[in-house]
Design a protein around this motif. Sequence first.
Motif, PDB file in Angstrom:
ATOM      1  N   HIS A 133       0.807  -1.220   0.000  1.00 34.52           N
ATOM      2  CA  HIS A 133       0.000   0.000   0.000  1.00 34.52           C
ATOM      3  C   HIS A 133       0.843   1.275   0.000  1.00 34.52           C
ATOM      4  CE1 HIS A 133      -3.646  -2.415   1.681  1.00 34.52           C
ATOM      5  NE2 HIS A 133      -3.497  -2.544   0.380  1.00 34.52           N
ATOM      6  N   TRP A 134       2.150   1.146   0.203  1.00 32.50           N
ATOM      7  CA  TRP A 134       2.997   2.306  -0.041  1.00 32.50           C
ATOM      8  C   TRP A 134       2.990   2.557  -1.541  1.00 32.50           C
ATOM      9  CZ3 TRP A 134       4.497   5.290   3.830  1.00 32.50           C
ATOM     10  CH2 TRP A 134       4.586   4.743   5.110  1.00 32.50           C
ATOM     11  N   PRO A 135       2.570   3.737  -1.984  1.00 30.61           N
ATOM     12  CA  PRO A 135       2.474   3.972  -3.438  1.00 30.61           C
ATOM     13  C   PRO A 135       3.809   3.745  -4.143  1.00 30.61           C
ATOM     14  CG  PRO A 135       1.369   5.722  -2.224  1.00 30.61           C
ATOM     15  CD  PRO A 135       2.102   4.898  -1.207  1.00 30.61           C
ATOM     16  N   ALA A 136       3.745   3.147  -5.323  1.00 28.50           N
ATOM     17  CA  ALA A 136       4.959   2.864  -6.084  1.00 28.50           C
ATOM     18  C   ALA A 136       5.745   4.134  -6.360  1.00 28.50           C
ATOM     19  CB  ALA A 136       4.589   2.165  -7.397  1.00 28.50           C
ATOM     20  N   GLU A 137       5.037   5.236  -6.608  1.00 32.13           N
ATOM     21  CA  GLU A 137       5.708   6.498  -6.904  1.00 32.13           C
ATOM     22  C   GLU A 137       6.441   7.036  -5.675  1.00 32.13           C
ATOM     23  OE1 GLU A 137       2.082   5.925  -9.426  1.00 32.13           O
ATOM     24  OE2 GLU A 137       2.517   5.859  -7.274  1.00 32.13           O
ATOM     25  N   PHE A 138       5.878   6.806  -4.499  1.00 30.04           N
ATOM     26  CA  PHE A 138       6.517   7.205  -3.248  1.00 30.04           C
ATOM     27  C   PHE A 138       7.798   6.396  -3.048  1.00 30.04           C
ATOM     28  CE2 PHE A 138       7.042   6.768   1.389  1.00 30.04           C
ATOM     29  CZ  PHE A 138       7.008   8.092   1.783  1.00 30.04           C
ATOM     30  N   MET A 139       7.679   5.093  -3.238  1.00 35.26           N
ATOM     31  CA  MET A 139       8.855   4.217  -3.112  1.00 35.26           C
ATOM     32  C   MET A 139       9.948   4.641  -4.078  1.00 35.26           C
ATOM     33  SD  MET A 139       8.436   1.698  -0.844  1.00 35.26           S
ATOM     34  CE  MET A 139       9.560   0.462  -1.483  1.00 35.26           C
ATOM     35  N   GLN A 140       9.565   4.883  -5.332  1.00 33.35           N
ATOM     36  CA  GLN A 140      10.563   5.204  -6.348  1.00 33.35           C
ATOM     37  C   GLN A 140      11.259   6.519  -6.045  1.00 33.35           C
ATOM     38  OE1 GLN A 140      11.302   2.913  -8.828  1.00 33.35           O
ATOM     39  NE2 GLN A 140      13.125   4.237  -8.913  1.00 33.35           N
ATOM     40  N   ALA A 141      10.518   7.484  -5.511  1.00 33.56           N
ATOM     41  CA  ALA A 141      11.126   8.774  -5.170  1.00 33.56           C
ATOM     42  C   ALA A 141      12.202   8.598  -4.104  1.00 33.56           C
ATOM     43  CB  ALA A 141      10.058   9.743  -4.694  1.00 33.56           C
ATOM     44  N   LEU A 142      11.956   7.739  -3.113  1.00 35.53           N
ATOM     45  CA  LEU A 142      12.959   7.487  -2.078  1.00 35.53           C
ATOM     46  C   LEU A 142      14.174   6.763  -2.654  1.00 35.53           C
ATOM     47  CD1 LEU A 142      10.673   6.373   0.907  1.00 35.53           C
ATOM     48  CD2 LEU A 142      11.676   8.629   0.504  1.00 35.53           C
ATOM     49  N   ILE A 143      13.915   5.797  -3.524  1.00 29.86           N
ATOM     50  CA  ILE A 143      15.013   5.055  -4.152  1.00 29.86           C
ATOM     51  C   ILE A 143      15.849   5.985  -5.030  1.00 29.86           C
ATOM     52  CG2 ILE A 143      15.563   3.216  -5.792  1.00 29.86           C
ATOM     53  CD1 ILE A 143      12.992   1.794  -4.761  1.00 29.86           C
ATOM     54  N   ASP A 144      15.171   6.826  -5.814  1.00 26.40           N
ATOM     55  CA  ASP A 144      15.883   7.757  -6.688  1.00 26.40           C
ATOM     56  C   ASP A 144      16.717   8.752  -5.891  1.00 26.40           C
ATOM     57  OD1 ASP A 144      14.748   6.518  -8.864  1.00 26.40           O
ATOM     58  OD2 ASP A 144      13.226   8.054  -9.213  1.00 26.40           O
ATOM     59  N   ALA A 145      16.289   9.031  -4.656  1.00 27.73           N
ATOM     60  CA  ALA A 145      17.044   9.941  -3.797  1.00 27.73           C
ATOM     61  C   ALA A 145      18.241   9.245  -3.142  1.00 27.73           C
ATOM     62  CB  ALA A 145      16.130  10.534  -2.725  1.00 27.73           C
ATOM     63  N   GLY A 146      18.398   7.947  -3.409  1.00 22.41           N
ATOM     64  CA  GLY A 146      19.574   7.230  -2.945  1.00 22.41           C
ATOM     65  C   GLY A 146      19.392   6.404  -1.700  1.00 22.41           C
ATOM     66  N   TYR A 147      18.145   6.208  -1.277  1.00 22.04           N
ATOM     67  CA  TYR A 147      17.902   5.482  -0.031  1.00 22.04           C
ATOM     68  C   TYR A 147      17.651   3.992  -0.272  1.00 22.04           C
ATOM     69  CZ  TYR A 147      17.518  10.080   2.080  1.00 22.04           C
ATOM     70  OH  TYR A 147      17.789  11.358   2.507  1.00 22.04           O
ATOM     71  N   ARG A 148      17.992   3.205   0.716  1.00 21.22           N
ATOM     72  CA  ARG A 148      17.632   1.784   0.783  1.00 21.22           C
ATOM     73  C   ARG A 148      16.318   1.712   1.554  1.00 21.22           C
ATOM     74  NH1 ARG A 148      21.076  -2.745   4.265  1.00 21.22           N
ATOM     75  NH2 ARG A 148      19.600  -4.503   4.003  1.00 21.22           N
ATOM     76  N   VAL A 149      15.269   1.217   0.935  1.00 15.26           N
ATOM     77  CA  VAL A 149      13.931   1.303   1.517  1.00 15.26           C
ATOM     78  C   VAL A 149      13.460  -0.070   1.991  1.00 15.26           C
ATOM     79  CG1 VAL A 149      11.571   2.106   1.192  1.00 15.26           C
ATOM     80  CG2 VAL A 149      13.441   3.205  -0.071  1.00 15.26           C
ATOM     81  N   LEU A 150      13.066  -0.130   3.251  1.00 22.43           N
ATOM     82  CA  LEU A 150      12.558  -1.350   3.873  1.00 22.43           C
ATOM     83  C   LEU A 150      11.085  -1.158   4.191  1.00 22.43           C
ATOM     84  CD1 LEU A 150      15.354  -1.460   6.597  1.00 22.43           C
ATOM     85  CD2 LEU A 150      15.523  -2.394   4.285  1.00 22.43           C
ATOM     86  N   ARG A 151      10.286  -2.141   3.872  1.00 24.03           N
ATOM     87  CA  ARG A 151       8.870  -2.096   4.234  1.00 24.03           C
ATOM     88  C   ARG A 151       8.437  -3.499   4.646  1.00 24.03           C
ATOM     89  NH1 ARG A 151       5.695  -1.375  -1.617  1.00 24.03           N
ATOM     90  NH2 ARG A 151       6.991  -2.846  -2.782  1.00 24.03           N
TER      91      ARG A 151
END
Length: 313
Positions: free
Chosen positions: A34-52
């Motif tokens: 339910h985390w929007p794909a666009e939200f996830m991608q923005a964090l990844i593009d900013a250089g973060y490793r994202v855990l959910r």
Amino acid sequence: MKLSVNGIPIEAEDTGGPGEPILLIMGLGGQLIHWPAEFMQALIDAGYRVLRFDNRDAGLSKHFPGKSPPNLPWIATQAWLGLRPRLPYSLSDMAADALGVLDALEIERAHVIGLSMGAMIAQRVALAAPKRVQSLTCIMGSSGARGLMKPTSAVMRAGAGKPRGQADAETLARYYVRFLQAISSPTLPPSQEAFMEVFERTAARHSPDTDATARQLAAILTDGKRAKQLASISTPTLVIHGKQDPLVPPVCGEDTARRIPGARLQMIPDMAHDLAPAVHPEILRRVLAVLLPFLAEHPLGSETQSSTLRAEP
């Protein structure tokens, strides 16, 4: 991937990479998808490793069936009287799960972002293990203080007649879409197609379970002592709240920011309770315009002391 956390299986996803880790904590009844794909991608593009991950009693993580659904009015009354009703688990248990995800992935410290109930769990994480939290972001959450969480009558009507347990798909779809529409922005709403797409993905992965959601809600209702404890948080904190939130009113965000020393408050115009699971692109843009600079201000290795930040209108 399935992780063993506090003796129970927790479903998690990790984007990997060398970037600073961000731990995302989802809200009531929500799943990691339910985390929007666009939200996830923005964090990844900013250089973060994202855990959910899926909270306990949600998605593909451990569920707790076998008992009658909690009597929420009675539980709320007991909590109001200062009693401690017997529950399957607490928000502190759910915070321990979040920390357990970091442990399982051998991550010492992370930015923690919580949404709605997830914001409340994130507060518990910061209270329980401040050295593990580089920054804290509470989106659409509450401190748990008495008398604040008063949904509008329209939201209460939409929530009425909630199907119990594992209802059939058509009944669940009608309820699910009706409720999401009631809590979404009246000026920048997601499309009907977006709501249905989210429901179909959710049902295909793990059908919504209203009894499980009631157990999570019971954990929220009995966590009233958290409000007074927030004054001890020294982690840099950002509080994001929608100016039109009909489920968790804006006063909840204002109260949370007031209780956490140095917290920054950002009220988002036109936003309701709708960053997830479906979000209008403009609402997402406004949230990211606040969130990404805040994360960049507090990189790993920087001072952990909360800076003095003026609340924004």
